[in-house]
Design a protein around this motif. Structure first.
Motif, PDB file in Angstrom:
ATOM      1  N   MET A   1       0.926  -1.272  -0.023  1.00 14.38           N
ATOM      2  CA  MET A   1       0.066  -0.010   0.049  1.00 14.38           C
ATOM      3  C   MET A   1       0.809   1.336  -0.154  1.00 14.38           C
ATOM      4  O   MET A   1       0.613   2.590  -0.538  1.00 14.38           O
ATOM      5  CB  MET A   1      -0.810  -0.105   1.189  1.00 14.38           C
ATOM      6  N   ASP A   2       1.910   1.251   0.597  1.00 12.30           N
ATOM      7  CA  ASP A   2       2.929   2.429   0.878  1.00 12.30           C
ATOM      8  C   ASP A   2       3.298   2.946  -0.630  1.00 12.30           C
ATOM      9  O   ASP A   2       3.307   3.905  -1.222  1.00 12.30           O
ATOM     10  CB  ASP A   2       3.863   2.399   1.638  1.00 12.30           C
ATOM     11  N   ALA A   3       3.744   1.777  -1.266  1.00 11.60           N
ATOM     12  CA  ALA A   3       4.257   1.910  -2.899  1.00 11.60           C
ATOM     13  C   ALA A   3       2.971   2.473  -3.719  1.00 11.60           C
ATOM     14  O   ALA A   3       3.242   3.502  -4.516  1.00 11.60           O
ATOM     15  CB  ALA A   3       4.655   0.789  -3.317  1.00 11.60           C
ATOM     16  N   LEU A   4       1.882   1.821  -3.386  1.00 15.07           N
ATOM     17  CA  LEU A   4       0.882   2.371  -4.249  1.00 15.07           C
ATOM     18  C   LEU A   4       0.114   3.849  -3.936  1.00 15.07           C
ATOM     19  O   LEU A   4      -0.300   4.372  -4.652  1.00 15.07           O
ATOM     20  CB  LEU A   4      -0.306   1.542  -4.200  1.00 15.07           C
ATOM     21  N   GLU A   5       0.375   4.134  -2.782  1.00 20.08           N
ATOM     22  CA  GLU A   5       0.063   5.612  -2.511  1.00 20.08           C
ATOM     23  C   GLU A   5       1.286   6.651  -3.147  1.00 20.08           C
ATOM     24  O   GLU A   5       0.682   7.651  -3.577  1.00 20.08           O
ATOM     25  CB  GLU A   5       0.325   5.828  -0.896  1.00 20.08           C
ATOM     26  N   LEU A   6       2.215   6.160  -3.345  1.00 17.23           N
ATOM     27  CA  LEU A   6       3.446   7.038  -4.043  1.00 17.23           C
ATOM     28  C   LEU A   6       2.951   6.955  -5.422  1.00 17.23           C
ATOM     29  O   LEU A   6       3.130   7.996  -6.187  1.00 17.23           O
ATOM     30  CB  LEU A   6       4.806   6.374  -3.926  1.00 17.23           C
ATOM     31  N   PHE A   7       2.502   5.798  -6.117  1.00 23.42           N
ATOM     32  CA  PHE A   7       1.985   5.748  -7.321  1.00 23.42           C
ATOM     33  C   PHE A   7       0.826   6.678  -7.578  1.00 23.42           C
ATOM     34  O   PHE A   7       0.863   7.296  -8.679  1.00 23.42           O
ATOM     35  CB  PHE A   7       1.689   4.159  -7.713  1.00 23.42           C
ATOM     36  N   GLN A   8      -0.075   6.611  -6.675  1.00 16.89           N
ATOM     37  CA  GLN A   8      -1.085   7.572  -6.875  1.00 16.89           C
ATOM     38  C   GLN A   8      -0.895   9.146  -7.057  1.00 16.89           C
ATOM     39  O   GLN A   8      -1.200   9.927  -7.823  1.00 16.89           O
ATOM     40  CB  GLN A   8      -2.050   7.328  -5.601  1.00 16.89           C
TER      41      GLN A   8
END
Length: 211
Positions: A84-91
């Motif tokens: 989820m941390d990586a995906l928040e940065l992706f967002q």
């Protein structure tokens, strides 16, 4: 649409934010802008596998490959990652580039068929190499990619090429090493003694045999 020049693509991808605290158990390493640009440019310029295509990015991390695919005209992109941390940065990266044709799905790629009933034209990935943890995970990612699309692109250590060729033959899948690249891996984790290390990697195109 004319394919964006390689240098321009690499320059654009240098603006994509990378992991601040990568997770060793997930073997998180950023896909360096020059590697990402070379991968994506080759997919489009040599094979036409991005423009107007429905594509998926397995283990998408912060989204550098997905963002680059949009820049080269992908019709839609879906990124899958467990973290989820990586995906928040992706967002945040999507917002920064004002991109609206990317979907993000949090899931374990090993169970991707449970969450994605969709098929894609092209799947691409920079999977965990599976040399420190999760041995063989790179080929699990490729196998899952082949469940979703007829064409899969992936990065693998050159030293594992023979093993990968054998796996592809067992699966009845065509394999082509489309580029040999130098992955300059910066010192990311405590066990890294050098400031950076060069790893020889193969950029491989897997394709299902036409019946």
């Amino acid at each position: 649409m004319a394919c964006m020049k390689l240098k321009q693509l690499e320059s654009n991808l240098q603006q994509v934010e990378e992991f601040e605290n990568p997770k060793i158990l997930l073997e998180q390493y950023p896909t360096r802008p020059h590697i990402a640009a070379c991968m994506l440019h080759t997919m489009q310029a040599s094979f036409g596998d991005l423009e107007n295509k429905h594509v998926a990015d397995l283990g998408c991390g912060c989204g550098v490959l997905s963002v680059g695919a949009v820049m080269l005209g992908a019709g839609s992109v879906t990124g899958f990652d467990i973290d989820m941390d990586a995906l928040e940065l992706f967002q945040e990266n999507i917002a920064e580039f004002d991109i609206d044709n990317v979907d993000i799905v949090q899931c374990d790629v090993k169970h991707i068929s449970d969450v994605s009933g969709t098929t894609f034209d092209t799947v691409f990935m920079n999977p965990p190499f599976g040399t420190k943890h999760n041995k063989g995970i790179d080929m699990v990612f490729v196998r899952k990619g082949l469940d979703l699309a007829n064409v899969v692109y992936s990065l693998h250590k050159t030293s594992t090429r023979e093993h990968i060729q054998k796996k592809a033959a067992d699966w009845g899948v065509d394999i082509k090493v489309v580029a040999e690249l130098r992955y300059d891996l910066p010192s990311t984790y405590k066990h890294h003694k050098k400031s950076s290390v060069d790893i020889q990697v193969d950029f491989i195109r897997f394709s299902k045999k036409k019946v």
